[in-house]
Design an enzyme around this catalytic site. Structure first.
Site, PDB file in Angstrom:
ATOM      1  N   PRO A 109      -6.916   2.292  -2.501  1.00  0.00           N
ATOM      2  CA  PRO A 109      -5.882   1.313  -2.215  1.00  0.00           C
ATOM      3  C   PRO A 109      -6.248   0.397  -1.072  1.00  0.00           C
ATOM      4  CG  PRO A 109      -5.301   3.484  -1.388  1.00  0.00           C
ATOM      5  CD  PRO A 109      -6.749   3.460  -1.667  1.00  0.00           C
ATOM      6  N   GLU A 110      -6.134  -0.851  -1.322  1.00  0.00           N
ATOM      7  CA  GLU A 110      -6.187  -1.837  -0.252  1.00  0.00           C
ATOM      8  C   GLU A 110      -4.756  -2.276   0.010  1.00  0.00           C
ATOM      9  OE1 GLU A 110      -9.307  -4.748  -0.856  1.00  0.00           O
ATOM     10  OE2 GLU A 110     -10.306  -3.470  -2.307  1.00  0.00           O
TER      11      GLU A 110
END
Length: 293
Positions: free
Chosen positions: A2-3
């Site tokens: 996840p960014e």
DNA sequence: AAGCGAACCTGGCTGC
DNA sequence: TGCAGCCAGGTTCGCT
């Protein structure tokens, strides 16, 4: 996984269920994730109400009525899902009697609103921590953290100031969370391509001799905001692990212009280049050698 | 100080 | 079918 866009997507999915709910039980299925859980972790949360759910960079932050804040990081493979819980107020009617837990379900929040929030993380690069809310921004996780790219303070000038004098490649500078916090491998590649900047170019070239932002710095700041906002609107990018909290997939990966597109035609109008992959500081960089200078 | 590479851990995919 | 090897959205540590 996840960014920033994926974490924000998760936050929006969890907030309606977590904010305002009381944690009846915090079920820890192991001693820790990337790090051991903090001392008395469950006891400091159970019986207390969660008053809000925020995000800083790639971190989720749930405030607790006790005056502490629960910090949660998804690492590379973490995800949350919302399930219907015990379904009644019957004591002991918890999830583990319902046989719904899957492999790598490590933490379960049983809430007083009938829902339970399950954290799953196969690689266990994620972690959870508790800090005093009054010391949140000065705690170890955040005190060196850089500017929030969707915040009011982020613009071309601050980008130029952060990058001034740095010889490191733009790719590495944008991944450095102490400069800009929240970008990861995908969105750095995408933002650089949209701006026509080579990932190899020295970061300091975005500031002029007087330390002012160049036009390219302005375009990069704008493109960073745009790509993050567009990804959030698409529910993030689902390459393998990322799921929304209702189990659905994000679909921004269909809008990638370079990431994981080695060998494909560059999508820039009239460019005619071919997307290439190289390795910079141990990570894959995808770029077009023709239109990124 | 800055800038690399390695380490952390599991699973999925490729190729022999 | 099996197995070795490589790769993955992040962060931190330790060595130049």
């Amino acid at each position: 996984m996840p960014e920033l866009p994926e974490v924000e997507t998760v936050r929006r999915g969890l907030e309606p269920f977590m904010a305002g709910a009381r944690v009846k039980k915090l079920d820890l299925r192991r001693d820790g994730l990337r790090f051991p859980f903090p001392p008395d972790f469950a006891a400091r949360i159970e019986g207390r109400r969660l008053t809000g759910l925020g995000r800083r960079a790639k971190y989720l932050r749930a405030s607790i009525e006790s005056g502490e804040t629960l910090i949660m990081h998804l690492g590379m493979s973490g995800s949350f899902r919302v399930e219907d819980g015990g379904g009644s107020a019957t004591p002991g009617a918890f999830h583990h009697e319902r046989g719904k837990l899957a492999a790598h379900d490590h933490v379960v929040f049983v809430l007083d609103n009938g829902k339970q929030i399950v954290f799953n993380d196969p690689r266990r690069f994620g972690f959870m921590d508790l800090v005093r809310s009054s010391e949140l921004d000065s705690c170890a996780h955040f005190h060196k953290m850089g500017v929030e790219p969707l915040g009011n303070a982020f613009d071309a000038q601050i980008l130029a100031e952060k990058f001034a004098g740095r010889k490191t490649p733009l790719k590495a500078a944008l991944l450095d969370q102490s400069l800009v916090a929240g970008l990861g491998n995908i969105y750095v590649c995408e933002a650089l391509h949209r701006t026509g900047l080579s990932p190899r170019r020295a970061a300091r070239t975005l500031a002029d001799r007087k330390g002012r932002a160049t036009p390219k710095a302005a375009a990069l700041a704008s493109n960073i905001r745009d790509v993050l906002n567009q990804a959030i609107a698409s529910g993030g990018s689902s390459l393998r692990d990322h799921r929304l909290t209702d189990g659905s997939l994000g679909y921004f990966q269909h809008n990638f212009r370079v990431y994981d597109r080695e060998g494909e035609q560059c999508p820039t109008v009239k460019c005619g280049g071919v997307i290439r992959r190289m390795v910079q500081s141990g990570r894959s960089t995808f770029y077009c050698p023709n239109c990124q200078k």
